[in-house]
Write an enzyme that holds these catalytic residues in place. Sequence first.
Site, PDB file in Angstrom:
ATOM      1  CE  LYS A   1     -51.070 -25.367  58.839  1.00 55.23           C
ATOM      2  NZ  LYS A   1     -50.230 -24.233  59.426  1.00 55.23           N
TER       3      LYS A   1
ATOM      4  NE  ARG B   1     -45.328 -26.296  56.687  1.00 56.22           N
ATOM      5  CZ  ARG B   1     -46.035 -26.763  57.454  1.00 56.22           C
ATOM      6  NH1 ARG B   1     -46.875 -27.851  57.133  1.00 56.22           N
ATOM      7  NH2 ARG B   1     -45.926 -26.320  58.727  1.00 56.22           N
TER       8      ARG B   1
ATOM      9  NE  ARG C   1     -49.340 -26.394  68.042  1.00 54.44           N
ATOM     10  CZ  ARG C   1     -49.388 -25.975  66.861  1.00 54.44           C
ATOM     11  NH1 ARG C   1     -50.350 -25.773  65.941  1.00 54.44           N
ATOM     12  NH2 ARG C   1     -48.131 -25.472  66.335  1.00 54.44           N
TER      13      ARG C   1
ATOM     14  NE  ARG D   1     -46.140 -29.182  66.461  1.00 52.10           N
ATOM     15  CZ  ARG D   1     -46.666 -28.728  65.500  1.00 52.10           C
ATOM     16  NH1 ARG D   1     -47.880 -28.711  65.146  1.00 52.10           N
ATOM     17  NH2 ARG D   1     -45.737 -28.136  64.574  1.00 52.10           N
TER      18      ARG D   1
ATOM     19  NE  ARG E   1     -43.317 -24.580  63.539  1.00 53.02           N
ATOM     20  CZ  ARG E   1     -44.123 -24.684  64.645  1.00 53.02           C
ATOM     21  NH1 ARG E   1     -43.808 -24.507  65.932  1.00 53.02           N
ATOM     22  NH2 ARG E   1     -45.531 -24.990  64.419  1.00 53.02           N
TER      23      ARG E   1
HETATM   24  P1  AMP Z   1     -47.118 -28.538  61.368  1.00 51.92           P
HETATM   25  O1  AMP Z   1     -47.371 -29.677  61.982  1.00 51.92           O
HETATM   26  O2  AMP Z   1     -47.815 -28.616  60.074  1.00 51.92           O
HETATM   27  O3  AMP Z   1     -46.842 -27.249  61.917  1.00 51.92           O
HETATM   28  O4  AMP Z   1     -45.496 -29.149  60.692  1.00 51.92           O
HETATM   29  C1  AMP Z   1     -44.431 -29.347  61.536  1.00 51.92           C
HETATM   30  C2  AMP Z   1     -43.356 -29.311  61.033  1.00 51.92           C
HETATM   31  O5  AMP Z   1     -43.264 -30.634  60.072  1.00 51.92           O
HETATM   32  C3  AMP Z   1     -42.854 -28.332  60.030  1.00 51.92           C
HETATM   33  O6  AMP Z   1     -42.294 -27.004  60.720  1.00 51.92           O
HETATM   34  C4  AMP Z   1     -41.903 -28.606  58.943  1.00 51.92           C
HETATM   35  O7  AMP Z   1     -40.543 -28.984  59.422  1.00 51.92           O
HETATM   36  C5  AMP Z   1     -42.425 -30.123  58.773  1.00 51.92           C
HETATM   37  N1  AMP Z   1     -43.616 -30.389  57.690  1.00 51.92           N
HETATM   38  C6  AMP Z   1     -45.005 -30.437  57.982  1.00 51.92           C
HETATM   39  N2  AMP Z   1     -45.650 -30.289  56.546  1.00 51.92           N
HETATM   40  C7  AMP Z   1     -44.497 -30.393  55.783  1.00 51.92           C
HETATM   41  C8  AMP Z   1     -44.590 -30.200  54.260  1.00 51.92           C
HETATM   42  N3  AMP Z   1     -45.682 -30.115  53.661  1.00 51.92           N
HETATM   43  N4  AMP Z   1     -43.178 -30.128  53.828  1.00 51.92           N
HETATM   44  C9  AMP Z   1     -42.089 -29.945  54.526  1.00 51.92           C
HETATM   45  N5  AMP Z   1     -41.866 -29.994  55.660  1.00 51.92           N
HETATM   46  C10 AMP Z   1     -43.225 -30.288  56.516  1.00 51.92           C
END
Ligand code: AMP
Length: 216
Positions: free
Chosen positions: A13, A88, A127, A159, A170
């Site tokens: 993404k 989400r 990553r 990360r 996740r």
């Molecule tokens: P990402 O960078 O999109 O993989 O997000 C990393 C982490 O941030 C996720 O595993 C969640 O813990 C949190 N997170 C990101 N976007 C959301 C969202 N829309 N709602 C809730 N938690 C989020």
Amino acid sequence: MNLIIFGPPGAGKGTQSNNIINNFDLKQVSTGDLLRSEIKTQTDLGKKIESIINSGNLASDDVVNTLIRKIISDPKNFNRLIFDGYPRTISQVYSLEKSLKEFNQKVSIVFNLYVDKDIVSKRVNGRVICTRCFGIFNVYLNPPNSKNHKCEKKYLEKRTDDNSKTILNRYETYVEKTKPILDYYNKKGLLLEIDGNQKIDEIYAKIQGILQDIRD
Ligand code: AMP
């Protein structure tokens, strides 16, 4: 137009959003990036959510909905947002609809990057991210080198939530809470399925073709 880039962790993404903003006058909004920046600067919110994110669970709907509403309300962002990692949950879907309606906008397309589970773990485990230019690389599949990355190596970081233990949680959270919202966008006729198992350039070629058709 406002877009949603949808898919499990490791679907690409962020990578595809970066490609899109390099070619179209759109702005990426990654809730993951916004939350990580709160953690990095150790704001009150950052301290509260750090352990939640590191364990692979979702931050609360209220927290992300408030961050997103603020971005939508900014006239500079009018009708040019790419939502990456948001919504989400179904409650985030409704909040997004409400905020967009309030500021006279809507979602134009939802790209679903579907990816096999075994590919997800390889992508997430490999990553690395540049904290300076925000480029996203993969030590196995797309290693940073002098051609694709200009910043010094010291800026490359993994990360804290990208490890085999957290990725399972996740992925399960995605299947249980996030994937079901595809149905909502499918019923609205906004969903476009993209095979996210392919190479970065192949995926982007499909996305670019679709966006160009809409723009022309
Ligand atoms: P990402 O960078 O999109 O993989 O997000 C990393 C982490 O941030 C996720 O595993 C969640 O813990 C949190 N997170 C990101 N976007 C959301 C969202 N829309 N709602 C809730 N938690 C989020």
